[in-house]
Motif scaffolding. Sequence first.
Motif, PDB file in Angstrom:
ATOM      1  N   GLU A 321      -0.234 -20.962  14.063  1.00  0.00           N
ATOM      2  CA  GLU A 321      -0.488 -21.991  14.178  1.00  0.00           C
ATOM      3  C   GLU A 321      -2.079 -21.993  13.584  1.00  0.00           C
ATOM      4  N   GLU A 322      -2.791 -21.296  13.839  1.00  0.00           N
ATOM      5  CA  GLU A 322      -4.448 -21.053  13.829  1.00  0.00           C
ATOM      6  C   GLU A 322      -5.034 -20.766  12.626  1.00  0.00           C
ATOM      7  N   ASN A 339     -13.495 -19.354  11.612  1.00  0.00           N
ATOM      8  CA  ASN A 339     -12.833 -20.219  11.979  1.00  0.00           C
ATOM      9  C   ASN A 339     -11.288 -19.703  12.430  1.00  0.00           C
ATOM     10  N   LEU A 340     -11.262 -19.075  12.714  1.00  0.00           N
ATOM     11  CA  LEU A 340     -10.054 -18.192  13.166  1.00  0.00           C
ATOM     12  C   LEU A 340     -10.104 -17.283  14.686  1.00  0.00           C
ATOM     13  N   GLN A 341     -11.024 -17.878  15.547  1.00  0.00           N
ATOM     14  CA  GLN A 341     -11.757 -18.293  17.194  1.00  0.00           C
ATOM     15  C   GLN A 341     -10.731 -17.308  17.836  1.00  0.00           C
ATOM     16  N   TYR A 342      -9.513 -18.001  17.344  1.00  0.00           N
ATOM     17  CA  TYR A 342      -8.032 -17.864  18.481  1.00  0.00           C
ATOM     18  C   TYR A 342      -7.801 -16.235  17.765  1.00  0.00           C
ATOM     19  N   ILE A 343      -8.045 -16.278  16.668  1.00  0.00           N
ATOM     20  CA  ILE A 343      -7.987 -14.308  16.646  1.00  0.00           C
ATOM     21  C   ILE A 343      -8.634 -13.321  16.633  1.00  0.00           C
ATOM     22  N   ARG A 344     -10.414 -13.643  16.786  1.00  0.00           N
ATOM     23  CA  ARG A 344     -10.905 -13.054  17.884  1.00  0.00           C
ATOM     24  C   ARG A 344     -11.022 -13.063  18.963  1.00  0.00           C
ATOM     25  N   GLY A 345      -9.965 -13.606  19.612  1.00  0.00           N
ATOM     26  CA  GLY A 345      -9.400 -13.664  20.722  1.00  0.00           C
ATOM     27  C   GLY A 345      -9.101 -12.436  20.764  1.00  0.00           C
ATOM     28  N   CYS A 346      -7.619 -12.398  20.365  1.00  0.00           N
ATOM     29  CA  CYS A 346      -6.815 -11.663  20.266  1.00  0.00           C
ATOM     30  C   CYS A 346      -7.186 -10.006  19.781  1.00  0.00           C
ATOM     31  N   ARG A 406      -9.465 -16.837  26.550  1.00  0.00           N
ATOM     32  CA  ARG A 406     -10.159 -16.017  27.801  1.00  0.00           C
ATOM     33  C   ARG A 406     -11.532 -16.504  26.907  1.00  0.00           C
ATOM     34  N   TYR A 407     -11.539 -15.880  25.354  1.00  0.00           N
ATOM     35  CA  TYR A 407     -12.489 -15.831  24.752  1.00  0.00           C
ATOM     36  C   TYR A 407     -13.127 -17.106  24.153  1.00  0.00           C
ATOM     37  N   ALA A 408     -12.235 -18.441  23.445  1.00  0.00           N
ATOM     38  CA  ALA A 408     -11.949 -19.551  23.592  1.00  0.00           C
ATOM     39  C   ALA A 408     -14.192 -19.665  22.971  1.00  0.00           C
ATOM     40  N   ASN A 409     -14.558 -18.920  24.068  1.00  0.00           N
ATOM     41  CA  ASN A 409     -16.430 -19.484  23.627  1.00  0.00           C
ATOM     42  C   ASN A 409     -17.321 -18.937  23.675  1.00  0.00           C
ATOM     43  N   ASP A 410     -15.992 -17.475  23.528  1.00  0.00           N
ATOM     44  CA  ASP A 410     -17.720 -16.033  23.866  1.00  0.00           C
ATOM     45  C   ASP A 410     -17.038 -15.591  21.676  1.00  0.00           C
ATOM     46  N   PHE A 411     -18.288 -16.330  21.378  1.00  0.00           N
ATOM     47  CA  PHE A 411     -18.818 -15.647  19.576  1.00  0.00           C
ATOM     48  C   PHE A 411     -19.706 -14.626  19.501  1.00  0.00           C
ATOM     49  N   GLN A 412     -19.748 -13.642  20.468  1.00  0.00           N
ATOM     50  CA  GLN A 412     -20.158 -12.995  20.469  1.00  0.00           C
ATOM     51  C   GLN A 412     -19.359 -11.060  19.712  1.00  0.00           C
ATOM     52  N   THR A 413     -20.039 -10.752  19.138  1.00  0.00           N
ATOM     53  CA  THR A 413     -19.945  -9.207  18.178  1.00  0.00           C
ATOM     54  C   THR A 413     -19.824  -8.527  19.794  1.00  0.00           C
ATOM     55  N   ALA A 414     -19.016  -7.056  19.599  1.00  0.00           N
ATOM     56  CA  ALA A 414     -18.166  -6.318  20.880  1.00  0.00           C
ATOM     57  C   ALA A 414     -20.016  -5.491  20.392  1.00  0.00           C
ATOM     58  N   GLY A 415     -20.490  -5.577  19.961  1.00  0.00           N
ATOM     59  CA  GLY A 415     -22.543  -4.912  19.835  1.00  0.00           C
ATOM     60  C   GLY A 415     -23.325  -6.050  20.608  1.00  0.00           C
ATOM     61  N   GLU A 416     -22.687  -6.937  20.467  1.00  0.00           N
ATOM     62  CA  GLU A 416     -23.710  -7.881  20.848  1.00  0.00           C
ATOM     63  C   GLU A 416     -23.226  -8.186  22.978  1.00  0.00           C
ATOM     64  N   ALA A 417     -22.043  -8.266  22.907  1.00  0.00           N
ATOM     65  CA  ALA A 417     -21.180  -8.241  24.106  1.00  0.00           C
ATOM     66  C   ALA A 417     -21.877  -7.283  24.905  1.00  0.00           C
ATOM     67  N   ALA A 418     -22.131  -6.207  23.883  1.00  0.00           N
ATOM     68  CA  ALA A 418     -22.141  -4.843  25.021  1.00  0.00           C
ATOM     69  C   ALA A 418     -24.079  -4.451  25.487  1.00  0.00           C
ATOM     70  N   LEU A 448      -9.225  -4.250  13.373  1.00  0.00           N
ATOM     71  CA  LEU A 448      -8.377  -4.584  14.161  1.00  0.00           C
ATOM     72  C   LEU A 448      -8.491  -6.006  13.950  1.00  0.00           C
ATOM     73  N   PHE A 449      -9.329  -6.987  12.856  1.00  0.00           N
ATOM     74  CA  PHE A 449      -9.282  -8.524  12.677  1.00  0.00           C
ATOM     75  C   PHE A 449      -8.320  -8.651  11.848  1.00  0.00           C
ATOM     76  N   LEU A 450      -8.945  -7.580  11.021  1.00  0.00           N
ATOM     77  CA  LEU A 450      -7.400  -7.450   9.378  1.00  0.00           C
ATOM     78  C   LEU A 450      -6.333  -7.592   9.756  1.00  0.00           C
ATOM     79  N   GLY A 451      -6.197  -6.194  11.271  1.00  0.00           N
ATOM     80  CA  GLY A 451      -4.761  -6.421  11.074  1.00  0.00           C
ATOM     81  C   GLY A 451      -3.844  -6.854  12.213  1.00  0.00           C
ATOM     82  N   MET A 452      -4.607  -7.505  12.763  1.00  0.00           N
ATOM     83  CA  MET A 452      -3.623  -8.872  13.713  1.00  0.00           C
ATOM     84  C   MET A 452      -3.843 -10.036  12.172  1.00  0.00           C
TER      85      MET A 452
END
Length: 540
Positions: A321-322, A339-346, A406-418, A448-452
């Motif tokens: 749907e997103e 604009n695809l935050q739910y996919i980023r969450g995936c 779970r990640y609806a409000n997490d806009f970090q990249t993996a590097g930023e999160a680490a 992963l983002f493009l694949g999913m």
Amino acid sequence: MPVVLTGIALCVAFYALYRLASIGRRPHGYPPGPPTLPLIGNLHQMPSKDGHLQFQKWAQEYGPIYSLILGTKVMIVLNTDQAVKDLLDKRSGIYSSRPEMYLGNIVSGGLRVLLMEYGETWRMIRKMVHNILNISAARSYVPYQDLENKQMLVGLLTQPELFIDHIRRYTNSLTTQMVFGFRTTSIDDPKLKQLFEGFENFCKVTGTTTAAFLDLFPVLKRLPDSMLPLRKYSKELHEEEKKLYVGHWLNIKNAMKKGTAKPCFCVDLLKAQDAHGFSDDLAGYISGSLLEAGSDTTAATLVGFVQAMVVFPEVQKKAQEEIDRVCGDRLPTMEDEPNLQYIRGCVKESMRWMPTDILGIPHAAIKDDEYMGYKIPKNAGIICNVWSIHMDPKRHADPRVFDPSRYANDFQTAGEAASNPDASKRDHFVFGTGRRICQGMHIAERSLFLGMSRMLWAFNFEKARDVNGAEITPDISKLVPGLFVMPEPFPAKITPRSKKHAERIDQEWAGAQKLLDSQDQWREVPEGMVFSTYNPEKSG
């Protein structure tokens, strides 16, 4: 004189018995852990399979940090995000080495970067690899990812039952382009199959009880191969692995000498070899290590994602749907990511829910240390208990549920999160920690983002049915064992969402093929690729 000698002999004997009796005991001041037995410590409690589940039980019993006494060795297990941040990140100068993995190094010929001890050679490799895997460079590889993704979609359209093979070709071909300058065009490529089979065998060998015993009781290494068949097998694996990795390197090295090679990482690797004088074997394993890292773990994560879509259809529906709202009848692109935050969450949830390095790769302490009032001895193995952290219900409610929100409000990249100073804000621990963190995480996130996003745009994922028509629900607890894991192979029903979606896939691939020559290789390397900028003189 004889009396004196007898007294000395008795003292030596008593001392030897005392030392022998101390083997297997947990020394005073060490982190707590399960009760030990003389000589073997906790060896009898080490599970032969599904070790992550036992490590999780111990974490629940003993808290943020516990110790395992394994014969003559000590293993310290870290079970919270804060403990990992405090030691492996903040004290990375102490905890960036690796413990000895005897059979793993036999398979690797002592050359695999993953297992290499912290030192001058490892630092040289790390700086060189950073040149092509940093976040700025990662952005330049999107044309590779775009094209390989489109071929994967065509593969899923025509041979959906071979989805694991198509996913593996996708991640492998992206990596062979970056590292060696050529595409892997077919799921039947023998070198593609050899890579995944070889790395799977390496992971299985390093995860065996025999491998553990050889590390814990070094005297066993003196046994002949006739009594250690797994060592003989490890040597055979090395010969096959070396043939693949060094073969790739020598082929591209010869092409570079002739001026026929396409720009790739190996151009910089040749510069480094000329400057530092290391062997072709090491060069082969440096490039081969990148190949396996870029191919295997990303593919395993995507396979886990497919399983999650089959098992949790409500997530698939919400994700589609997103995508439909943002992208409509066109394929998602990297420009759509904000604009695809739910996919980023995936993407984040896939790595949390099915972590490929389920217990991390052990670090090693290079000197004595202290944490939370406990002693951590020099040479202790240090485990980041990835599974327990990811499955902690205090950190993630209902942890075995696949929930990208779970990640609806997490806009970090993996590097930023680490690198976030707040350990609780790190999204997952799949990419490792400290100086050993995966340098290719920026590229992996994009793949992963493009694949999913595109698989969900194009296809529906449903449970397959058996011969009697009954649905087959994949068992999410069943994993291929080893140093790295992935779901056991499972069937899935993969169908295009509509005739228009199928037609668009064919159109996109037809357009992409115009970029390729008669051998399905790039006619010209896309502009902006970050190669040939490495300066060995500035890398020391």
